[in-house]
Design an enzyme around this catalytic site. Structure first.
Site, PDB file in Angstrom:
ATOM      1  N   MET A 142       0.834  -1.174   0.000  1.00  0.00           N
ATOM      2  CA  MET A 142       0.000   0.000   0.000  1.00  0.00           C
ATOM      3  C   MET A 142       0.874   1.231   0.000  1.00  0.00           C
ATOM      4  SD  MET A 142      -1.648   2.532   0.532  1.00  0.00           S
ATOM      5  CE  MET A 142      -2.504   3.731   1.398  1.00  0.00           C
ATOM      6  N   PRO A 143       1.156   1.788  -1.155  1.00  0.00           N
ATOM      7  CA  PRO A 143       1.906   3.036  -1.156  1.00  0.00           C
ATOM      8  C   PRO A 143       1.005   4.253  -0.958  1.00  0.00           C
ATOM      9  CG  PRO A 143       1.849   2.038  -3.353  1.00  0.00           C
ATOM     10  CD  PRO A 143       1.041   1.187  -2.450  1.00  0.00           C
ATOM     11  N   LEU A 144       1.509   5.200  -0.216  1.00  0.00           N
ATOM     12  CA  LEU A 144       0.906   6.526  -0.099  1.00  0.00           C
ATOM     13  C   LEU A 144       1.918   7.471  -0.735  1.00  0.00           C
ATOM     14  CD1 LEU A 144      -1.102   8.630   0.941  1.00  0.00           C
ATOM     15  CD2 LEU A 144       0.094   8.551   3.134  1.00  0.00           C
ATOM     16  N   MET A 179       4.754   1.576 -10.054  1.00  0.00           N
ATOM     17  CA  MET A 179       4.497   0.784  -8.845  1.00  0.00           C
ATOM     18  C   MET A 179       3.773  -0.508  -9.172  1.00  0.00           C
ATOM     19  SD  MET A 179       3.722   3.600  -5.870  1.00  0.00           S
ATOM     20  CE  MET A 179       2.720   4.736  -6.804  1.00  0.00           C
ATOM     21  N   THR A 237       5.327   6.408   1.023  1.00  0.00           N
ATOM     22  CA  THR A 237       5.284   5.650   2.272  1.00  0.00           C
ATOM     23  C   THR A 237       4.771   4.257   1.930  1.00  0.00           C
ATOM     24  OG1 THR A 237       4.825   7.673   3.503  1.00  0.00           O
ATOM     25  CG2 THR A 237       4.382   5.586   4.628  1.00  0.00           C
TER      26      THR A 237
END
Length: 127
Positions: free
Chosen positions: A1-3, A28, A72
């Site tokens: 889970m990228p932020l 990604m 993140t």
């Protein structure tokens, strides 16, 4: 889970900014095992006085078109996978919207999986 948070100088057109997000998401998906729909991204534009950078830090000649990308992620990926992500992001961003590789600054912030809540006040990654 990228932020994903992207920072750049104010003044680029909406299509340019949208292309940055599209290219990052594609990189990604291709290199970081990000599932379809796992897309949480923002772009912040900054006035000249609010955007400072080392124009020649580490011998890299940056311009005012610098894009700072902070992602993140959960701390679950090996170094080789991170390196693939950096390379793919640079490839895609130089293709479209036409950034110079020198103007692509990427920072990964790794956190434990239990540090995410996607809504409803729950930590979805806690088993």
């Amino acid at each position: 889970m990228p932020l994903t948070r992207v920072s750049l100088r104010r003044g680029k057109p909406a299509a340019y900014r949208k292309t940055i997000l599209e290219s990052l998401y594609r990189a990604m998906r291709e290199t970081f095992d990000v599932p379809e729909g796992d897309r949480f991204m923002t772009i912040s534009e900054h006035d000249d006085d609010d955007f400072a950078y080392g124009a020649n830090y580490l011998g890299i000649r940056r311009s005012d078109d610098l894009v700072i990308i902070q992602i993140t992620v959960s701390n679950t990926r090996p170094v080789a996978q991170k390196q693939k992500l950096y390379r793919r992001m640079a490839e895609l961003l130089t293709e479209s919207p036409g950034l110079r590789a020198e103007d692509i600054f990427i920072n990964l912030v790794e956190v434990l999986p239990e540090n995410w809540s996607f809504g409803n006040g729950e930590a979805q990654y806690v088993r």
